[in-house]
Design a protein around this motif. Sequence first.
Motif, PDB file in Angstrom:
ATOM      1  N   MET A 202       0.821  -1.204   0.000  1.00  0.00           N
ATOM      2  CA  MET A 202       0.000   0.000   0.000  1.00  0.00           C
ATOM      3  C   MET A 202       0.862   1.265   0.000  1.00  0.00           C
ATOM      4  SD  MET A 202      -3.129  -1.198   2.525  1.00  0.00           S
ATOM      5  CE  MET A 202      -4.318   0.004   1.929  1.00  0.00           C
ATOM      6  N   LEU A 203       1.980   1.226   0.699  1.00  0.00           N
ATOM      7  CA  LEU A 203       2.905   2.368   0.665  1.00  0.00           C
ATOM      8  C   LEU A 203       3.568   2.488  -0.704  1.00  0.00           C
ATOM      9  CD1 LEU A 203       4.608   2.046   4.168  1.00  0.00           C
ATOM     10  CD2 LEU A 203       2.969   3.784   3.438  1.00  0.00           C
ATOM     11  N   LEU A 204       3.949   1.343  -1.277  1.00  0.00           N
ATOM     12  CA  LEU A 204       4.595   1.353  -2.578  1.00  0.00           C
ATOM     13  C   LEU A 204       3.669   1.919  -3.650  1.00  0.00           C
ATOM     14  CD1 LEU A 204       7.084   0.534  -4.255  1.00  0.00           C
ATOM     15  CD2 LEU A 204       6.035  -1.724  -4.542  1.00  0.00           C
ATOM     16  N   THR A 205       2.385   1.673  -3.537  1.00  0.00           N
ATOM     17  CA  THR A 205       1.414   2.229  -4.482  1.00  0.00           C
ATOM     18  C   THR A 205       1.551   3.735  -4.578  1.00  0.00           C
ATOM     19  OG1 THR A 205      -0.141   0.475  -3.885  1.00  0.00           O
ATOM     20  CG2 THR A 205      -1.032   2.363  -5.070  1.00  0.00           C
ATOM     21  N   GLN A 206       1.606   4.375  -3.427  1.00  0.00           N
ATOM     22  CA  GLN A 206       1.669   5.835  -3.411  1.00  0.00           C
ATOM     23  C   GLN A 206       2.989   6.359  -3.969  1.00  0.00           C
ATOM     24  OE1 GLN A 206      -1.141   7.410  -2.806  1.00  0.00           O
ATOM     25  NE2 GLN A 206      -1.985   5.361  -2.463  1.00  0.00           N
ATOM     26  N   VAL A 207       4.058   5.638  -3.707  1.00  0.00           N
ATOM     27  CA  VAL A 207       5.364   6.044  -4.244  1.00  0.00           C
ATOM     28  C   VAL A 207       5.346   5.980  -5.772  1.00  0.00           C
ATOM     29  CG1 VAL A 207       7.802   5.432  -4.390  1.00  0.00           C
ATOM     30  CG2 VAL A 207       6.628   5.353  -2.175  1.00  0.00           C
ATOM     31  N   ILE A 208       4.853   4.863  -6.318  1.00  0.00           N
ATOM     32  CA  ILE A 208       4.838   4.704  -7.775  1.00  0.00           C
ATOM     33  C   ILE A 208       3.926   5.736  -8.417  1.00  0.00           C
ATOM     34  CG2 ILE A 208       4.338   3.139  -9.681  1.00  0.00           C
ATOM     35  CD1 ILE A 208       4.901   0.800  -7.799  1.00  0.00           C
ATOM     36  N   LYS A 209       2.774   6.010  -7.818  1.00  0.00           N
ATOM     37  CA  LYS A 209       1.863   7.003  -8.374  1.00  0.00           C
ATOM     38  C   LYS A 209       2.546   8.359  -8.517  1.00  0.00           C
ATOM     39  CE  LYS A 209      -2.735   5.316  -6.989  1.00  0.00           C
ATOM     40  NZ  LYS A 209      -3.439   5.503  -8.262  1.00  0.00           N
ATOM     41  N   ARG A 210       3.310   8.740  -7.503  1.00  0.00           N
ATOM     42  CA  ARG A 210       3.957  10.049  -7.537  1.00  0.00           C
ATOM     43  C   ARG A 210       5.142  10.101  -8.490  1.00  0.00           C
ATOM     44  NH1 ARG A 210       0.961   9.644  -3.338  1.00  0.00           N
ATOM     45  NH2 ARG A 210       0.189  11.436  -2.174  1.00  0.00           N
ATOM     46  N   LEU A 211       5.705   8.951  -8.778  1.00  0.00           N
ATOM     47  CA  LEU A 211       6.778   8.888  -9.768  1.00  0.00           C
ATOM     48  C   LEU A 211       6.212   8.882 -11.194  1.00  0.00           C
ATOM     49  CD1 LEU A 211       9.174   6.260  -8.131  1.00  0.00           C
ATOM     50  CD2 LEU A 211       9.553   8.721  -8.340  1.00  0.00           C
ATOM     51  N   ALA A 212       5.116   8.169 -11.397  1.00  0.00           N
ATOM     52  CA  ALA A 212       4.548   8.047 -12.738  1.00  0.00           C
ATOM     53  C   ALA A 212       3.743   9.278 -13.153  1.00  0.00           C
ATOM     54  CB  ALA A 212       3.668   6.798 -12.818  1.00  0.00           C
ATOM     55  N   THR A 213       3.012   9.870 -12.213  1.00  0.00           N
ATOM     56  CA  THR A 213       2.169  11.065 -12.450  1.00  0.00           C
ATOM     57  C   THR A 213       1.296  10.928 -13.705  1.00  0.00           C
ATOM     58  OG1 THR A 213       3.893  12.264 -13.675  1.00  0.00           O
ATOM     59  CG2 THR A 213       3.829  12.555 -11.261  1.00  0.00           C
TER      60      THR A 213
END
Length: 209
Positions: free
Chosen positions: A98-109
Motif C-alpha cells: 500500500m505504501l509502494l502504491t503511493q510512491v509509484i503514483k507520484r513517480l509516474a504522475t
Amino acid sequence: MSAFTFRQLAWPAALAWGTFGSMAALVHRYGHAPFDAPVLQWLHQHTHPALDGAAIFFTIVGNTGPVIGAGVLVAGALAWASQRRTAGLFALGLGGSMLLTQVIKRLATRPRPTLWVSLRPEHTYSFPSGHAMDTAALAAALLFALPRRWRRWWPLAPAFALGVGWARMYLGVHFPSDVLAGWSAGAGWVLLVQLLATRVAPGAGLASR
C-alpha cells in the motif's frame, strides 16, 4: 509450516514484476498501452444499471479503508493465535504494498482517463490502480497466512481483486494498464517479501495449521 522454496517463489515473482515492468515501460514511452482505449470503450458500450451498482460496490469495498481494516483484523487474529511471524510477514506484505502504491503514483504522475464522465470520478494519479494493487496484495498475503482449514475459501480473495479491477475500468477511472500494473505489483511485492523471508528467516510458506 510447509515451506515454499526460493525457486518456487522466484518464478511467479519474476512474472509479476515482469508484467509490471512491461506496463510501466509502455506508459513511460508511449503514454498508454495499445489496448487501453479499446478495452475502456468496449466496457462503456456495455453499461447497465445493475453493472453500475456492482462497480460502485466493488469500488467502495475495495477502497483503502476497508482493505486496511481487513488487514488489521487478519494480522491481529494471527498475533492472537501466537502466529507472530506470519502476522509480521502478512503486515509487511500488505502494508508495504500500500505504501509502494503511493510512491509509484507520484513517480509516474499519469493522469486519469477522460473518455467519459465517470459515475465516481477520481482526481489523483492513475498509475498504478491503488484499488487493484491493494486487493491483489491482500489476496496474495492471505495465501501465505490462512490456516489450512480456511484455505478452501481463499479463491474468493483473488476473485474479489479481479472484480475490483474490472470496476475501476468499467467506471472509467483507470486504464487497463493501470489495473494490470496494480495487480502484478501487489502480488509481486508480497512474493518478494516471502522470497526474502526464505533467505533471512527460513520457514516462510503456507500455514499448515
